[in-house]
Scaffold this motif. Structure first.
Motif, PDB file in Angstrom:
ATOM      1  N   MET A   1      -7.661 -22.133   0.553  1.00  0.00           N
ATOM      2  CA  MET A   1      -7.231 -21.281  -0.333  1.00  0.00           C
ATOM      3  C   MET A   1      -5.751 -21.459  -0.625  1.00  0.00           C
ATOM      4  O   MET A   1      -4.999 -21.445   0.250  1.00  0.00           O
ATOM      5  N   ASN A   2      -5.358 -21.752  -1.882  1.00  0.00           N
ATOM      6  CA  ASN A   2      -3.986 -21.873  -2.310  1.00  0.00           C
ATOM      7  C   ASN A   2      -3.124 -20.598  -2.521  1.00  0.00           C
ATOM      8  O   ASN A   2      -3.871 -19.617  -2.507  1.00  0.00           O
ATOM      9  N   THR A   3      -1.910 -20.644  -2.455  1.00  0.00           N
ATOM     10  CA  THR A   3      -0.957 -19.576  -2.554  1.00  0.00           C
ATOM     11  C   THR A   3      -1.139 -18.866  -3.714  1.00  0.00           C
ATOM     12  O   THR A   3      -1.233 -17.505  -3.798  1.00  0.00           O
ATOM     13  N   PRO A   4      -1.350 -19.195  -4.901  1.00  0.00           N
ATOM     14  CA  PRO A   4      -1.421 -18.467  -6.374  1.00  0.00           C
ATOM     15  C   PRO A   4      -2.836 -17.697  -6.108  1.00  0.00           C
ATOM     16  O   PRO A   4      -2.784 -16.507  -6.767  1.00  0.00           O
ATOM     17  N   THR A   5      -3.715 -18.321  -5.496  1.00  0.00           N
ATOM     18  CA  THR A   5      -5.204 -17.422  -5.420  1.00  0.00           C
ATOM     19  C   THR A   5      -4.972 -16.323  -4.500  1.00  0.00           C
ATOM     20  O   THR A   5      -5.493 -15.432  -4.893  1.00  0.00           O
ATOM     21  N   ARG A   6      -4.243 -16.623  -3.364  1.00  0.00           N
ATOM     22  CA  ARG A   6      -4.191 -15.327  -2.334  1.00  0.00           C
ATOM     23  C   ARG A   6      -3.288 -14.469  -3.092  1.00  0.00           C
ATOM     24  O   ARG A   6      -3.607 -13.319  -2.943  1.00  0.00           O
ATOM     25  N   LEU A   7      -2.040 -14.813  -3.823  1.00  0.00           N
ATOM     26  CA  LEU A   7      -1.416 -13.743  -4.212  1.00  0.00           C
ATOM     27  C   LEU A   7      -2.191 -12.819  -5.527  1.00  0.00           C
ATOM     28  O   LEU A   7      -2.052 -11.527  -5.603  1.00  0.00           O
ATOM     29  N   GLY A   8      -2.889 -13.737  -6.218  1.00  0.00           N
ATOM     30  CA  GLY A   8      -3.766 -12.916  -7.228  1.00  0.00           C
ATOM     31  C   GLY A   8      -4.600 -12.076  -6.634  1.00  0.00           C
ATOM     32  O   GLY A   8      -4.887 -10.929  -7.277  1.00  0.00           O
ATOM     33  N   GLY A   9      -5.312 -12.418  -5.526  1.00  0.00           N
ATOM     34  CA  GLY A   9      -6.338 -11.605  -4.972  1.00  0.00           C
ATOM     35  C   GLY A   9      -5.708 -10.400  -4.386  1.00  0.00           C
ATOM     36  O   GLY A   9      -6.125  -9.131  -4.249  1.00  0.00           O
ATOM     37  N   PHE A  10      -4.434 -10.625  -3.858  1.00  0.00           N
ATOM     38  CA  PHE A  10      -3.657  -9.565  -3.001  1.00  0.00           C
ATOM     39  C   PHE A  10      -3.364  -8.487  -4.462  1.00  0.00           C
ATOM     40  O   PHE A  10      -3.533  -7.272  -3.981  1.00  0.00           O
ATOM     41  N   ALA A  11      -2.707  -8.946  -5.369  1.00  0.00           N
ATOM     42  CA  ALA A  11      -2.390  -7.978  -6.622  1.00  0.00           C
ATOM     43  C   ALA A  11      -3.593  -7.269  -7.246  1.00  0.00           C
ATOM     44  O   ALA A  11      -3.565  -6.131  -7.258  1.00  0.00           O
ATOM     45  N   LEU A  12      -4.723  -8.085  -7.125  1.00  0.00           N
ATOM     46  CA  LEU A  12      -6.105  -7.435  -7.527  1.00  0.00           C
ATOM     47  C   LEU A  12      -6.512  -6.292  -6.691  1.00  0.00           C
ATOM     48  O   LEU A  12      -6.659  -5.142  -6.831  1.00  0.00           O
ATOM     49  N   ALA A  13      -6.665  -6.509  -5.331  1.00  0.00           N
ATOM     50  CA  ALA A  13      -6.965  -5.567  -4.460  1.00  0.00           C
ATOM     51  C   ALA A  13      -5.850  -4.201  -4.506  1.00  0.00           C
ATOM     52  O   ALA A  13      -6.262  -3.270  -4.266  1.00  0.00           O
ATOM     53  N   LEU A  14      -4.658  -4.474  -4.467  1.00  0.00           N
ATOM     54  CA  LEU A  14      -3.616  -3.593  -4.340  1.00  0.00           C
ATOM     55  C   LEU A  14      -3.829  -2.629  -5.880  1.00  0.00           C
ATOM     56  O   LEU A  14      -3.815  -1.367  -5.648  1.00  0.00           O
ATOM     57  N   ALA A  15      -3.882  -3.183  -6.849  1.00  0.00           N
ATOM     58  CA  ALA A  15      -4.402  -2.424  -8.427  1.00  0.00           C
ATOM     59  C   ALA A  15      -5.710  -1.775  -7.930  1.00  0.00           C
ATOM     60  O   ALA A  15      -5.753  -0.487  -8.538  1.00  0.00           O
ATOM     61  N   ALA A  16      -6.510  -2.302  -7.486  1.00  0.00           N
ATOM     62  CA  ALA A  16      -7.846  -1.361  -7.223  1.00  0.00           C
ATOM     63  C   ALA A  16      -7.774  -0.143  -6.228  1.00  0.00           C
ATOM     64  O   ALA A  16      -8.084   0.810  -6.416  1.00  0.00           O
ATOM     65  N   VAL A  17      -6.778  -0.564  -5.186  1.00  0.00           N
ATOM     66  CA  VAL A  17      -6.377   0.752  -4.374  1.00  0.00           C
ATOM     67  C   VAL A  17      -5.822   1.806  -5.133  1.00  0.00           C
ATOM     68  O   VAL A  17      -6.104   2.979  -4.912  1.00  0.00           O
ATOM     69  N   PHE A  18      -4.835   1.302  -5.744  1.00  0.00           N
ATOM     70  CA  PHE A  18      -4.047   2.217  -6.372  1.00  0.00           C
ATOM     71  C   PHE A  18      -4.680   3.056  -7.531  1.00  0.00           C
ATOM     72  O   PHE A  18      -4.677   4.201  -7.765  1.00  0.00           O
ATOM     73  N   GLY A  19      -5.737   2.651  -8.129  1.00  0.00           N
ATOM     74  CA  GLY A  19      -6.412   2.942  -9.287  1.00  0.00           C
ATOM     75  C   GLY A  19      -7.433   3.835  -8.733  1.00  0.00           C
ATOM     76  O   GLY A  19      -7.714   4.939  -9.296  1.00  0.00           O
ATOM     77  N   ALA A  20      -7.978   3.530  -7.494  1.00  0.00           N
ATOM     78  CA  ALA A  20      -8.980   4.498  -6.631  1.00  0.00           C
ATOM     79  C   ALA A  20      -8.137   5.722  -6.653  1.00  0.00           C
ATOM     80  O   ALA A  20      -8.684   6.877  -6.499  1.00  0.00           O
ATOM     81  N   ALA A  21      -6.968   5.500  -5.799  1.00  0.00           N
ATOM     82  CA  ALA A  21      -6.298   6.740  -5.351  1.00  0.00           C
ATOM     83  C   ALA A  21      -5.788   7.656  -6.751  1.00  0.00           C
ATOM     84  O   ALA A  21      -5.910   8.879  -6.524  1.00  0.00           O
ATOM     85  N   TYR A  22      -5.481   6.977  -7.644  1.00  0.00           N
ATOM     86  CA  TYR A  22      -5.046   7.932  -8.847  1.00  0.00           C
ATOM     87  C   TYR A  22      -6.497   8.548  -9.537  1.00  0.00           C
ATOM     88  O   TYR A  22      -6.305   9.742  -9.719  1.00  0.00           O
ATOM     89  N   GLY A  23      -7.686   7.967  -9.482  1.00  0.00           N
ATOM     90  CA  GLY A  23      -8.854   8.623 -10.034  1.00  0.00           C
ATOM     91  C   GLY A  23      -9.163   9.590  -9.029  1.00  0.00           C
ATOM     92  O   GLY A  23      -9.665  10.646  -9.407  1.00  0.00           O
ATOM     93  N   VAL A  24      -9.001   9.488  -7.853  1.00  0.00           N
ATOM     94  CA  VAL A  24      -9.427  10.419  -6.795  1.00  0.00           C
ATOM     95  C   VAL A  24      -8.424  11.743  -7.081  1.00  0.00           C
ATOM     96  O   VAL A  24      -8.893  12.956  -6.979  1.00  0.00           O
ATOM     97  N   GLY A  25      -6.865  11.281  -7.361  1.00  0.00           N
ATOM     98  CA  GLY A  25      -6.231  12.452  -7.419  1.00  0.00           C
ATOM     99  C   GLY A  25      -6.358  13.018  -8.893  1.00  0.00           C
ATOM    100  O   GLY A  25      -6.209  14.469  -8.808  1.00  0.00           O
TER     101      GLY A  25
END
Length: 73
Positions: free
Chosen positions: A1-25
């Motif tokens: 797995m190359n670096t841009p794919t890893r960074l993109g996956g991390f950003a997507l996971a981070l956005a999902a976690v913050f979005g879920a936290a915002y929705g629960v809030g």
């Protein structure tokens, strides 16, 4: 797995976690109700201990200090 794919996956996971936290809030609302504030316009706070309060002067002439760049004449 190359670096841009890893960074993109991390950003997507981070956005999902913050979005879920915002929705629960949004669903749960605030933890505590807002505190009531009352303002008494007749109350004059006393100065803190150790604070020096200057005595008012009776001289009606204002004190003027020189400013940088001002010339008279």
């Amino acid at each position: 797995m190359n670096t841009p794919t890893r960074l993109g996956g991390f950003a997507l996971a981070l956005a999902a976690v913050f979005g879920a936290a915002y929705g629960v809030g949004q669903l749960t609302g605030p933890v505590t109700p807002p505190a009531e504030t009352r303002h008494d316009p007749t109350h004059i706070p006393e100065p803190a201990r150790g604070t020096v309060v200057p005595e008012p002067t009776t001289d009606p002439t204002p004190t003027v200090t020189g400013g940088a760049g001002h010339t008279h004449g």
